[in-house]
Motif scaffolding. Structure first.
Motif, PDB file in Angstrom:
ATOM      1  N   LEU A  71      66.319  53.498  40.283  1.00 22.04           N
ATOM      2  CA  LEU A  71      67.198  53.638  41.448  1.00 22.04           C
ATOM      3  C   LEU A  71      68.447  54.469  41.164  1.00 22.04           C
ATOM      4  O   LEU A  71      69.162  54.819  42.085  1.00 22.04           O
ATOM      5  CB  LEU A  71      67.607  52.252  41.959  1.00 22.04           C
ATOM      6  N   ASN A  73      71.636  56.212  41.032  1.00 24.94           N
ATOM      7  CA  ASN A  73      72.941  56.049  41.686  1.00 24.94           C
ATOM      8  C   ASN A  73      72.948  54.985  42.778  1.00 24.94           C
ATOM      9  O   ASN A  73      74.017  54.601  43.243  1.00 24.94           O
ATOM     10  CB  ASN A  73      73.416  57.381  42.253  1.00 24.94           C
ATOM     11  N   TRP A  74      71.804  54.516  43.196  1.00 20.20           N
ATOM     12  CA  TRP A  74      71.761  53.430  44.178  1.00 20.20           C
ATOM     13  C   TRP A  74      72.320  52.142  43.581  1.00 20.20           C
ATOM     14  O   TRP A  74      72.684  51.225  44.313  1.00 20.20           O
ATOM     15  CB  TRP A  74      70.340  53.208  44.680  1.00 20.20           C
ATOM     16  N   ASN A  75      72.394  52.070  42.258  1.00 21.15           N
ATOM     17  CA  ASN A  75      72.972  50.883  41.606  1.00 21.15           C
ATOM     18  C   ASN A  75      74.421  50.681  42.020  1.00 21.15           C
ATOM     19  O   ASN A  75      74.885  49.551  42.108  1.00 21.15           O
ATOM     20  CB  ASN A  75      72.871  51.023  40.087  1.00 21.15           C
ATOM     21  N   LEU A  77      75.724  51.413  44.955  1.00 21.46           N
ATOM     22  CA  LEU A  77      75.671  50.825  46.299  1.00 21.46           C
ATOM     23  C   LEU A  77      75.227  49.361  46.238  1.00 21.46           C
ATOM     24  O   LEU A  77      75.766  48.515  46.961  1.00 21.46           O
ATOM     25  CB  LEU A  77      74.730  51.625  47.196  1.00 21.46           C
TER      26      LEU A  77
END
Length: 94
Positions: A71, A73-75, A77
């Motif tokens: 994931l 850069n979704w980490n 968020l």
């Protein structure tokens, strides 16, 4: 010298206190349950730990390149989302 009865102050009449009438407490006025504060602060800390872990491990963990989901850069968020749950709970804290 003796005191005369006219110099003494009369005793104040004691009014009987009215019994306290308890009114029903609405759900908005009720205190929070015992588990509310630990869960609220737990969400805040978990989100912070999630984001710190992501940065310290150079995007390898919690759900980075080392996992099949990758994931990246979704980490950030996800971490902010978890901590926002705690901050939203703080608006209901009494």
């Amino acid at each position: 010298m003796s005191e005369s009865n006219s110099s003494k102050k009369p005793a104040k009449a004691v009014k009987p206190k009215a019994p306290k009438v308890s009114r029903p407490v609405s759900a908005e006025e009720a205190p929070n349950p015992v588990w509310f504060k630990p869960v609220m602060f737990g969400f805040m800390l978990l989100g912070l730990i999630w984001i710190i872990t992501y940065y310290v491990t150079s995007a390898q963990y919690p759900l980075g390149a080392a996992t099949p989901w990758n994931l990246e850069n979704w980490n950030i968020l996800i971490g902010f989302g978890i901590s926002m749950v705690g901050f939203m709970m703080s608006t209901r804290w009494k």
